[in-house]
Design a protein around this motif. Structure first.
Motif, PDB file in Angstrom:
ATOM      1  N   ARG A  25       0.828  -1.201   0.000  1.00 41.06           N
ATOM      2  CA  ARG A  25       0.000   0.000   0.000  1.00 41.06           C
ATOM      3  C   ARG A  25       0.861   1.250   0.000  1.00 41.06           C
ATOM      4  O   ARG A  25       1.914   1.290   0.610  1.00 41.06           O
ATOM      5  CB  ARG A  25      -0.931   0.001   1.221  1.00 41.06           C
ATOM      6  CG  ARG A  25      -1.893  -1.183   1.210  1.00 41.06           C
ATOM      7  CD  ARG A  25      -2.819  -1.167   2.402  1.00 41.06           C
ATOM      8  NE  ARG A  25      -3.742  -0.045   2.369  1.00 41.06           N
ATOM      9  CZ  ARG A  25      -4.866  -0.004   1.668  1.00 41.06           C
ATOM     10  NH1 ARG A  25      -5.206  -1.030   0.894  1.00 41.06           N
ATOM     11  NH2 ARG A  25      -5.664   1.042   1.723  1.00 41.06           N
ATOM     12  N   HIS A  30      -4.693   4.382   3.804  1.00 42.72           N
ATOM     13  CA  HIS A  30      -5.016   3.731   5.079  1.00 42.72           C
ATOM     14  C   HIS A  30      -4.097   2.519   5.197  1.00 42.72           C
ATOM     15  O   HIS A  30      -3.924   1.771   4.234  1.00 42.72           O
ATOM     16  CB  HIS A  30      -6.497   3.287   5.045  1.00 42.72           C
ATOM     17  CG  HIS A  30      -6.939   2.574   6.282  1.00 42.72           C
ATOM     18  ND1 HIS A  30      -7.518   1.317   6.236  1.00 42.72           N
ATOM     19  CD2 HIS A  30      -6.881   2.925   7.592  1.00 42.72           C
ATOM     20  CE1 HIS A  30      -7.807   0.947   7.476  1.00 42.72           C
ATOM     21  NE2 HIS A  30      -7.425   1.896   8.317  1.00 42.72           N
ATOM     22  N   GLU A  36      -0.488  -6.311   1.186  1.00 41.94           N
ATOM     23  CA  GLU A  36      -1.895  -6.731   1.131  1.00 41.94           C
ATOM     24  C   GLU A  36      -2.099  -7.570  -0.118  1.00 41.94           C
ATOM     25  O   GLU A  36      -1.184  -7.757  -0.916  1.00 41.94           O
ATOM     26  CB  GLU A  36      -2.806  -5.501   1.066  1.00 41.94           C
ATOM     27  CG  GLU A  36      -2.638  -4.749  -0.250  1.00 41.94           C
ATOM     28  CD  GLU A  36      -3.647  -3.647  -0.502  1.00 41.94           C
ATOM     29  OE1 GLU A  36      -4.450  -3.331   0.394  1.00 41.94           O
ATOM     30  OE2 GLU A  36      -3.637  -3.104  -1.613  1.00 41.94           O
ATOM     31  N   PHE A  37      -3.315  -8.058  -0.271  1.00 38.90           N
ATOM     32  CA  PHE A  37      -3.712  -8.677  -1.532  1.00 38.90           C
ATOM     33  C   PHE A  37      -4.470  -7.592  -2.276  1.00 38.90           C
ATOM     34  O   PHE A  37      -5.311  -6.910  -1.678  1.00 38.90           O
ATOM     35  CB  PHE A  37      -4.590  -9.891  -1.272  1.00 38.90           C
ATOM     36  CG  PHE A  37      -3.929 -10.926  -0.390  1.00 38.90           C
ATOM     37  CD1 PHE A  37      -2.833 -11.636  -0.856  1.00 38.90           C
ATOM     38  CD2 PHE A  37      -4.374 -11.145   0.903  1.00 38.90           C
ATOM     39  CE1 PHE A  37      -2.203 -12.575  -0.045  1.00 38.90           C
ATOM     40  CE2 PHE A  37      -3.751 -12.076   1.724  1.00 38.90           C
ATOM     41  CZ  PHE A  37      -2.655 -12.796   1.245  1.00 38.90           C
ATOM     42  N   LYS A  41     -12.860  -1.306  -3.016  1.00 38.83           N
ATOM     43  CA  LYS A  41     -14.284  -1.151  -2.750  1.00 38.83           C
ATOM     44  C   LYS A  41     -15.099  -1.224  -4.052  1.00 38.83           C
ATOM     45  O   LYS A  41     -14.766  -0.514  -5.002  1.00 38.83           O
ATOM     46  CB  LYS A  41     -14.519   0.209  -2.089  1.00 38.83           C
ATOM     47  CG  LYS A  41     -13.703   0.383  -0.813  1.00 38.83           C
ATOM     48  CD  LYS A  41     -13.950   1.712  -0.151  1.00 38.83           C
ATOM     49  CE  LYS A  41     -13.059   2.828  -0.662  1.00 38.83           C
ATOM     50  NZ  LYS A  41     -11.636   2.686  -0.338  1.00 38.83           N
ATOM     51  N   TYR A  77     -10.865  -1.515  12.632  1.00 42.31           N
ATOM     52  CA  TYR A  77      -9.669  -0.719  12.888  1.00 42.31           C
ATOM     53  C   TYR A  77     -10.140   0.485  13.693  1.00 42.31           C
ATOM     54  O   TYR A  77     -11.323   0.840  13.632  1.00 42.31           O
ATOM     55  CB  TYR A  77      -9.044  -0.249  11.564  1.00 42.31           C
ATOM     56  CG  TYR A  77      -8.446  -1.376  10.744  1.00 42.31           C
ATOM     57  CD1 TYR A  77      -7.293  -2.027  11.159  1.00 42.31           C
ATOM     58  CD2 TYR A  77      -9.052  -1.790   9.557  1.00 42.31           C
ATOM     59  CE1 TYR A  77      -6.759  -3.069  10.412  1.00 42.31           C
ATOM     60  CE2 TYR A  77      -8.515  -2.824   8.806  1.00 42.31           C
ATOM     61  CZ  TYR A  77      -7.367  -3.463   9.243  1.00 42.31           C
ATOM     62  OH  TYR A  77      -6.837  -4.493   8.517  1.00 42.31           O
ATOM     63  N   ARG A  80     -11.720   2.833  11.018  1.00 38.71           N
ATOM     64  CA  ARG A  80     -12.786   2.339  10.132  1.00 38.71           C
ATOM     65  C   ARG A  80     -13.081   0.857  10.350  1.00 38.71           C
ATOM     66  O   ARG A  80     -12.238   0.107  10.804  1.00 38.71           O
ATOM     67  CB  ARG A  80     -12.465   2.611   8.656  1.00 38.71           C
ATOM     68  CG  ARG A  80     -11.293   1.865   8.091  1.00 38.71           C
ATOM     69  CD  ARG A  80     -11.309   1.859   6.570  1.00 38.71           C
ATOM     70  NE  ARG A  80     -11.135   3.164   5.976  1.00 38.71           N
ATOM     71  CZ  ARG A  80     -10.708   3.356   4.715  1.00 38.71           C
ATOM     72  NH1 ARG A  80     -10.438   2.314   3.954  1.00 38.71           N
ATOM     73  NH2 ARG A  80     -10.581   4.562   4.223  1.00 38.71           N
ATOM     74  N   ASN A 122      -5.859  -9.455   8.193  1.00 40.11           N
ATOM     75  CA  ASN A 122      -5.483 -10.537   7.287  1.00 40.11           C
ATOM     76  C   ASN A 122      -4.984 -11.811   7.983  1.00 40.11           C
ATOM     77  O   ASN A 122      -4.795 -12.822   7.316  1.00 40.11           O
ATOM     78  CB  ASN A 122      -4.416 -10.054   6.304  1.00 40.11           C
ATOM     79  CG  ASN A 122      -4.966  -9.089   5.280  1.00 40.11           C
ATOM     80  OD1 ASN A 122      -5.635  -8.124   5.633  1.00 40.11           O
ATOM     81  ND2 ASN A 122      -4.702  -9.327   4.007  1.00 40.11           N
TER      82      ASN A 122
HETATM   83  N1  LIG Z   1      -7.194  -4.386  -0.863  1.00 40.65           N
HETATM   84  C1  LIG Z   1      -7.066  -4.802   0.378  1.00 40.65           C
HETATM   85  N2  LIG Z   1      -7.577  -4.053   1.395  1.00 40.65           N
HETATM   86  C2  LIG Z   1      -7.409  -4.522   2.645  1.00 40.65           C
HETATM   87  C3  LIG Z   1      -6.733  -5.757   2.927  1.00 40.65           C
HETATM   88  N3  LIG Z   1      -6.728  -5.941   4.271  1.00 40.65           N
HETATM   89  C4  LIG Z   1      -7.359  -4.871   4.836  1.00 40.65           C
HETATM   90  O1  LIG Z   1      -7.544  -4.686   6.039  1.00 40.65           O
HETATM   91  N4  LIG Z   1      -7.772  -3.993   3.840  1.00 40.65           N
HETATM   92  C5  LIG Z   1      -8.456  -2.719   4.074  1.00 40.65           C
HETATM   93  O2  LIG Z   1      -9.596  -2.615   3.252  1.00 40.65           O
HETATM   94  C6  LIG Z   1      -9.867  -1.246   2.933  1.00 40.65           C
HETATM   95  C7  LIG Z   1     -10.212  -1.010   1.465  1.00 40.65           C
HETATM   96  O3  LIG Z   1      -9.166  -1.135   0.627  1.00 40.65           O
HETATM   97  P1  LIG Z   1      -8.613  -0.129  -0.489  1.00 40.65           P
HETATM   98  O4  LIG Z   1      -8.002   1.065   0.139  1.00 40.65           O
HETATM   99  O5  LIG Z   1      -7.748  -1.056  -1.282  1.00 40.65           O
HETATM  100  O6  LIG Z   1      -9.822   0.364  -1.375  1.00 40.65           O
HETATM  101  P2  LIG Z   1      -9.678   0.973  -2.858  1.00 40.65           P
HETATM  102  O7  LIG Z   1      -8.670   0.159  -3.627  1.00 40.65           O
HETATM  103  O8  LIG Z   1     -11.086   1.049  -3.378  1.00 40.65           O
HETATM  104  O9  LIG Z   1      -8.965   2.362  -2.628  1.00 40.65           O
HETATM  105  P3  LIG Z   1      -9.361   3.880  -2.751  1.00 40.65           P
HETATM  106  O10 LIG Z   1     -10.029   4.200  -1.445  1.00 40.65           O
HETATM  107  O11 LIG Z   1      -8.032   4.547  -2.877  1.00 40.65           O
HETATM  108  O12 LIG Z   1     -10.243   4.011  -3.956  1.00 40.65           O
HETATM  109  C8  LIG Z   1      -8.658  -0.452   3.411  1.00 40.65           C
HETATM  110  O13 LIG Z   1      -9.020   0.194   4.601  1.00 40.65           O
HETATM  111  C9  LIG Z   1      -7.610  -1.517   3.691  1.00 40.65           C
HETATM  112  O14 LIG Z   1      -6.745  -1.105   4.695  1.00 40.65           O
HETATM  113  C10 LIG Z   1      -6.217  -6.530   1.853  1.00 40.65           C
HETATM  114  O15 LIG Z   1      -5.615  -7.603   1.990  1.00 40.65           O
HETATM  115  N5  LIG Z   1      -6.404  -6.006   0.604  1.00 40.65           N
END
Ligand SMILES: Nc1nc2c([nH]c(=O)n2[C@@H]2O[C@H](COP(=O)(O)OP(=O)(O)OP(=O)(O)O)[C@@H](O)[C@H]2O)c(=O)[nH]1
Ligand SMILES: [Mg+2]
Length: 137
Positions: A25, A30, A36-37, A41, A77, A80, A122
């Protein structure tokens, strides 16, 4: 009263033989700098599977086929509350990966997952993956 919203997240477990895809990340995100994998959203009107296909293209330049739901969990968390759905996926061209919207992306052996710094949510899915891997999936 403030009702906390739950962030719904689709996450992809892409396997290539004994390897799995992990990304790091961005610092400002966040849980910045955690591994992460890839995933994210779902947008309005998207299924989790459609969201995953889109997120993999956007984040790591990879075309994936989504197979089945492997694990779901909720995690709070301090800042969130997330609901994570982890899907097993495959890809035909593993060498396509590029770090587009992530800091880094890597194929790593499944057995090396416990050594990486993942978000707290995770833990259980990584344990389940290791068990499934030992049992031959
Ligand atoms: N993709 C992903 N998110 C995770 C994992 N584990 C975990 O707690 N999360 C949490 O899930 C939430 C959503 O992920 P994200 O930030 O990837 O969402 P997104 O790609 O839509 O990003 P954006 O908000 O920049 O559009 C984050 O708060 C992240 O910290 C994981 O393994 N993969
Ligand atoms: Mg994401």
């Amino acid at each position: 009263m403030i009702v906390p919203t739950v962030v719904d997240v689709a996450v992809g477990l892409v396997l290539d033989g004994d390897r799995i895809l992990v990304s790091q990340r961005k610092k400002e995100a966040h849980l910045g700098l955690k591994w992460e994998f890839p995933g994210g959203k779902p947008e309005a009107g998207e299924t989790h599977e459609q969201a995953l296909v889109r997120e993999f293209r956007e984040e790591v330049n990879l075309d994936v086929q989504v197979h089945s739901l492997f694990h779901e969990c909720s995690f709070e968390y301090p800042e969130r509350h997330v609901r994570l759905r982890f899907f097993l996926c495959r890809c035909r061209q593993p060498e396509q990966v590029r770090a587009l919207e992530v800091l880094a992306v890597r194929w790593v052996p499944l057995h090396s997952l416990p050594a990486l710094d993942f978000p707290a949510a995770n833990g259980p899915v990584i344990e389940k993956l290791m068990d499934a891997h030992m049992a031959g999936f």
